[in-house]
Design a protein around this motif. Structure first.
Motif, PDB file in Angstrom:
ATOM      1  N   ALA A 103       0.830  -1.211   0.000  1.00 17.03           N
ATOM      2  CA  ALA A 103       0.000   0.000   0.000  1.00 17.03           C
ATOM      3  C   ALA A 103       0.859   1.253   0.000  1.00 17.03           C
ATOM      4  O   ALA A 103       0.577   2.222  -0.726  1.00 17.03           O
ATOM      5  N   ASN A 146       0.591   3.572  -3.235  1.00 14.85           N
ATOM      6  CA  ASN A 146      -0.176   4.806  -3.061  1.00 14.85           C
ATOM      7  C   ASN A 146       0.659   6.026  -2.699  1.00 14.85           C
ATOM      8  O   ASN A 146       0.372   7.120  -3.153  1.00 14.85           O
ATOM      9  N   TRP A 147       1.667   5.856  -1.851  1.00 11.68           N
ATOM     10  CA  TRP A 147       2.457   7.005  -1.433  1.00 11.68           C
ATOM     11  C   TRP A 147       3.718   7.194  -2.264  1.00 11.68           C
ATOM     12  O   TRP A 147       4.082   8.306  -2.588  1.00 11.68           O
ATOM     13  N   ASP A 184       4.037   5.926  -5.247  1.00 12.61           N
ATOM     14  CA  ASP A 184       3.549   5.948  -6.627  1.00 12.61           C
ATOM     15  C   ASP A 184       4.331   4.989  -7.539  1.00 12.61           C
ATOM     16  O   ASP A 184       4.611   5.318  -8.678  1.00 12.61           O
ATOM     17  N   TYR A 207       2.341  -1.086  -9.961  1.00 19.41           N
ATOM     18  CA  TYR A 207       1.867  -2.168  -9.094  1.00 19.41           C
ATOM     19  C   TYR A 207       2.777  -3.398  -9.118  1.00 19.41           C
ATOM     20  O   TYR A 207       2.911  -4.105  -8.112  1.00 19.41           O
TER      21      TYR A 207
END
Length: 126
Positions: free
Chosen positions: A49, A53-54, A56, A59
């Motif tokens: 995560a 998300n932080w 960037d 995936y």
């Protein structure tokens, strides 16, 4: 006539497994191993995560990074806690741990994953 003594057969796998299941120490190690596994799962999700998300990250990179951090977490805790009396060369044990965490685990878990999905996730109601 001389009789030769019967050769003592090596314990069978079943006998060894039965003996192992009777030892409390092995059950304690299994419990510790499971606790470490849960911590690795949480670490994997948290790091994924953060990287996704932080930081960037793509995936795929985030998944690779989080897997490596979780495997390192699991190896470290298993080495110092679960199997602390069975330490060997750190590099060799680490490499073997990584191999088990990837190749062998996938081979063993895939059939169970398939059966679980076939018989439960995707089963048709009658």
């Amino acid at each position: 006539m001389d009789q030769q003594p019967a050769a003592v057969a090596a314990p069978t796998l079943r006998a060894r497994a039965t003996q192992a299941l009777r030892r409390r120490h092995n059950w304690e190690q299994l419990a510790k191993f499971c606790v470490v596994g849960v911590s690795g799962y949480v670490v994997n999700l948290a790091v994924y995560a953060v990287l996704l998300n932080w930081a960037d990250w793509h995936y795929r990179l985030a998944a690779t990074g989080s897997f490596l951090v979780a495997v390192t977490n699991n190896y470290t805790w298993n080495r110092v806690w679960t199997f602390r009396h069975q330490r060997g060369h750190m590099g060799y044990q680490g490499l073997r741990f990584l191999i088990v965490s990837q190749a062998i685990a996938v081979v063993l878990v895939t059939p169970l994953n398939f059966l679980g999905n076939k018989l439960w996730s995707f089963r048709r109601r009658r």
